[in-house]
Scaffold this motif. Sequence first.
Motif, mmCIF file in Angstrom:
data_model
loop_
_atom_site.group_PDB
_atom_site.id
_atom_site.type_symbol
_atom_site.label_atom_id
_atom_site.label_comp_id
_atom_site.label_asym_id
_atom_site.label_seq_id
_atom_site.Cartn_x
_atom_site.Cartn_y
_atom_site.Cartn_z
ATOM 1 N N TYR A 183 33.225 37.441 44.320
ATOM 2 C CA TYR A 183 34.594 37.948 44.268
ATOM 3 C C TYR A 183 35.215 37.508 42.951
ATOM 4 O O TYR A 183 34.684 36.634 42.249
ATOM 5 C CB TYR A 183 35.412 37.428 45.457
ATOM 6 C CG TYR A 183 35.609 35.925 45.472
ATOM 7 C CD1 TYR A 183 36.746 35.348 44.903
ATOM 8 C CD2 TYR A 183 34.659 35.095 46.065
ATOM 9 C CE1 TYR A 183 36.923 33.967 44.911
ATOM 10 C CE2 TYR A 183 34.836 33.715 46.073
ATOM 11 C CZ TYR A 183 35.962 33.167 45.501
ATOM 12 O OH TYR A 183 36.138 31.804 45.506
ATOM 13 N N ASP A 184 36.315 38.134 42.605
ATOM 14 C CA ASP A 184 37.014 37.799 41.366
ATOM 15 C C ASP A 184 38.250 36.979 41.718
ATOM 16 O O ASP A 184 39.112 37.443 42.465
ATOM 17 C CB ASP A 184 37.421 39.083 40.642
ATOM 18 C CG ASP A 184 37.878 38.832 39.205
ATOM 19 O OD1 ASP A 184 38.461 37.754 38.953
ATOM 20 O OD2 ASP A 184 37.658 39.719 38.368
ATOM 21 N N ASP A 185 38.319 35.769 41.194
ATOM 22 C CA ASP A 185 39.458 34.893 41.487
ATOM 23 C C ASP A 185 40.574 35.015 40.464
ATOM 24 O O ASP A 185 41.523 34.218 40.453
ATOM 25 C CB ASP A 185 39.009 33.438 41.602
ATOM 26 C CG ASP A 185 38.544 32.863 40.263
ATOM 27 O OD1 ASP A 185 38.468 33.628 39.268
ATOM 28 O OD2 ASP A 185 38.246 31.654 40.217
ATOM 29 N N GLY A 186 40.486 36.011 39.607
ATOM 30 C CA GLY A 186 41.497 36.197 38.582
ATOM 31 C C GLY A 186 41.083 35.675 37.235
ATOM 32 O O GLY A 186 41.633 36.075 36.202
ATOM 33 N N THR A 187 40.114 34.785 37.236
ATOM 34 C CA THR A 187 39.605 34.254 35.969
ATOM 35 C C THR A 187 38.199 34.742 35.677
ATOM 36 O O THR A 187 37.675 34.550 34.585
ATOM 37 C CB THR A 187 39.593 32.715 35.990
ATOM 38 O OG1 THR A 187 38.702 32.258 37.022
ATOM 39 C CG2 THR A 187 40.992 32.172 36.251
ATOM 40 N N GLY A 188 37.580 35.391 36.672
ATOM 41 C CA GLY A 188 36.226 35.886 36.508
ATOM 42 C C GLY A 188 35.498 35.891 37.829
ATOM 43 O O GLY A 188 36.041 35.503 38.874
ATOM 44 N N PRO A 189 34.247 36.347 37.830
ATOM 45 C CA PRO A 189 33.494 36.423 39.074
ATOM 46 C C PRO A 189 33.104 35.048 39.599
ATOM 47 O O PRO A 189 32.733 34.158 38.831
ATOM 48 C CB PRO A 189 32.255 37.231 38.693
ATOM 49 C CG PRO A 189 32.112 37.036 37.225
ATOM 50 C CD PRO A 189 33.493 36.889 36.681
#
Length: 326
Positions: free
Chosen positions: A19-25
Amino acid sequence: SHTATLLADGRVLVVGGWYDDGTGPVVVPEAEAWDPSTESFSPAGGLTRARSGHTATLLPDGRVLIAGGGVPGEAFTTMEVWDPATETFSSAGSLSVARAEHTATALLDGRVLVVGAGDWERNHASAEIWDPETASTTPAGSLAEARFRHDSALLADGHVLVIGGTIGGGVRAGQPIANAEAWNPVTSSFEPAGTLAHGRRAHATATSLDDGRVLVIGGGGANARTEAEIWSPNPLAAQTTAATPDFLPGVVLVTEEVEPGVYRVLSDGVRELTGLGGGRRRGHTRPDGLAVAPDGAVWLHTVPAASDPRDPELIRLGNLDSVSYT
């Protein structure tokens, strides 16, 4: 992507993914099990290595083989097995090459056929078989066309149908693949198995049906496909003598038309086929051949006359127990 595997006890094991936490996968390092009796998830152990793009294959003893996959920029050779008794993962050997977005199909003898893959640098045509007795792999032939993000289906006769996928390199890189191939368990090699109406990649599914056909859904190229296709085994193409067909083992019975609409079977002598569909098969078409499938179904391959606009057909006439000869 993660995997979801139906277990012998009715639960569903969900493993890995990202998943992508907003900073990357972020690649998921654990598994969960969904229980249909409570309609809820519970923890099911931690992977020995977080991974996505792997396969999860149910084994005859109830364990689940996790093969390959990886993290962004790196594909893995490692495999591990999830044990339902302890809900833990343990090492299960290594693949011969790093593989992600491949397929892993449980064979009739309990081994697992691993086919194709990408590894973020190229894709693979090779296949290998994992043996649960030794937790090791052996070579199992190569596809005519390397591919990843394909799908596969086990056929009743032990063959494995491989459909679709993505081309990994060259001028056609990224394009969906339309051709199908079948792995032969006797020769441990791949053979042509027809062409899909549309090239399909990524999320196309291939599901074996009870009558020997395979339902293909989804996937696509630049645009997702909404239409489904049925792959049918054709044991009758270019048969001129009794023989075993390429993709549907069984006895092929070659025919000749002795009068309009009445056919004789040429197999161990000349015998007239009766007892199918209430009697002799009559119609506007001539037969190219008859075949008996492993499930006992008898199929007739017909080709219209030159003046007939209808297409060739594979017609299921009846079952083997209804066949009689005179």
